[in-house]
Design a protein around this motif. Structure first.
Motif, PDB file in Angstrom:
ATOM      1  N   SER A  20       0.860  -1.188   0.000  1.00 42.29           N
ATOM      2  CA  SER A  20       0.000   0.000   0.000  1.00 42.29           C
ATOM      3  C   SER A  20       0.895   1.236   0.000  1.00 42.29           C
ATOM      4  O   SER A  20       2.090   1.157   0.291  1.00 42.29           O
ATOM      5  CB  SER A  20      -0.901   0.009   1.235  1.00 42.29           C
ATOM      6  OG  SER A  20      -0.134   0.239   2.407  1.00 42.29           O
ATOM      7  N   ASP A  49     -13.173  -3.131   2.594  1.00 44.84           N
ATOM      8  CA  ASP A  49     -11.933  -2.889   1.862  1.00 44.84           C
ATOM      9  C   ASP A  49     -10.695  -3.219   2.692  1.00 44.84           C
ATOM     10  O   ASP A  49      -9.596  -2.771   2.402  1.00 44.84           O
ATOM     11  CB  ASP A  49     -11.870  -1.439   1.372  1.00 44.84           C
ATOM     12  CG  ASP A  49     -11.825  -0.432   2.516  1.00 44.84           C
ATOM     13  OD1 ASP A  49     -12.013  -0.828   3.685  1.00 44.84           O
ATOM     14  OD2 ASP A  49     -11.593   0.756   2.235  1.00 44.84           O
ATOM     15  N   GLU A 100      -6.819  -0.798  -2.467  1.00 40.81           N
ATOM     16  CA  GLU A 100      -6.297   0.514  -2.833  1.00 40.81           C
ATOM     17  C   GLU A 100      -5.990   0.506  -4.324  1.00 40.81           C
ATOM     18  O   GLU A 100      -5.417  -0.445  -4.828  1.00 40.81           O
ATOM     19  CB  GLU A 100      -5.015   0.762  -2.026  1.00 40.81           C
ATOM     20  CG  GLU A 100      -4.380   2.097  -2.202  1.00 40.81           C
ATOM     21  CD  GLU A 100      -3.159   2.236  -1.301  1.00 40.81           C
ATOM     22  OE1 GLU A 100      -2.036   2.018  -1.793  1.00 40.81           O
ATOM     23  OE2 GLU A 100      -3.331   2.552  -0.110  1.00 40.81           O
ATOM     24  N   ARG A 101      -6.374   1.577  -5.004  1.00 40.63           N
ATOM     25  CA  ARG A 101      -6.136   1.692  -6.445  1.00 40.63           C
ATOM     26  C   ARG A 101      -6.669   0.475  -7.209  1.00 40.63           C
ATOM     27  O   ARG A 101      -6.073  -0.011  -8.149  1.00 40.63           O
ATOM     28  CB  ARG A 101      -4.653   1.905  -6.751  1.00 40.63           C
ATOM     29  CG  ARG A 101      -4.120   3.218  -6.188  1.00 40.63           C
ATOM     30  CD  ARG A 101      -2.658   3.384  -6.464  1.00 40.63           C
ATOM     31  NE  ARG A 101      -1.940   2.749  -5.345  1.00 40.63           N
ATOM     32  CZ  ARG A 101      -0.651   2.520  -5.316  1.00 40.63           C
ATOM     33  NH1 ARG A 101       0.106   2.858  -6.327  1.00 40.63           N
ATOM     34  NH2 ARG A 101      -0.093   1.954  -4.278  1.00 40.63           N
TER      35      ARG A 101
END
Length: 135
Positions: A60, A98, A123-124
């Motif tokens: 991350s 998430d 993430e992304r």
């Protein structure tokens, strides 16, 4: 930097993890499967000593910053480059929106087994290694 090598070791060889505890193992599906695939990719990158890929694609943003930011790959190489024949035994996966936790037992040649929890975040658009939490 005790956590750097532990994070790589703990995530080096996670593959085939399932999210159930039934007598007959069931393949992971959905988010649990995606989490497993992320850590399996980390296994390959660690085995291949592709520390740049680990830092740029698998950690991350926050984990990469904690691991040296732009110097991440070199710092990870210096702390985890000696890890040989890493192996991980997944004990459980828990996905909550998430975020995901993978409880694992890890070993490597010449090192004692360690039990820890790998924390991942979405993430992304993909699952990324966020942290290793003792406990």
């Amino acid at each position: 930097m005790r956590r750097g090598p532990a994070l790589l070791l703990a995530t080096a060889v996670l593959a085939g993890c399932n999210s159930g505890s039934d007598d007959a193992a069931k393949p992971a599906a959905g988010a649990a499967k995606e989490v497993t695939e992320t850590v399996a990719t980390l296994q390959t990158a660690t085995r291949d000593r592709d520390f740049k890929r680990i830092c740029d694609e698998l950690l991350s943003r926050a984990a990469k910053e904690r691991a040296g930011g732009n110097d991440c790959a070199e710092l990870v190489r210096s702390t985890a480059g000696d890890v040989r024949r890493p192996k991980i035994t997944p004990l459980s996966i828990r996905v909550r929106g998430d975020r995901a936790d993978v409880r694992v037992r890890t070993t490597a040649r010449g090192q004692s087994a360690i039990e820890d929890t790998i924390q991942l975040v979405r993430e992304r658009g993909s699952w990324r290694i966020a942290a290793l939490a003792s406990g």
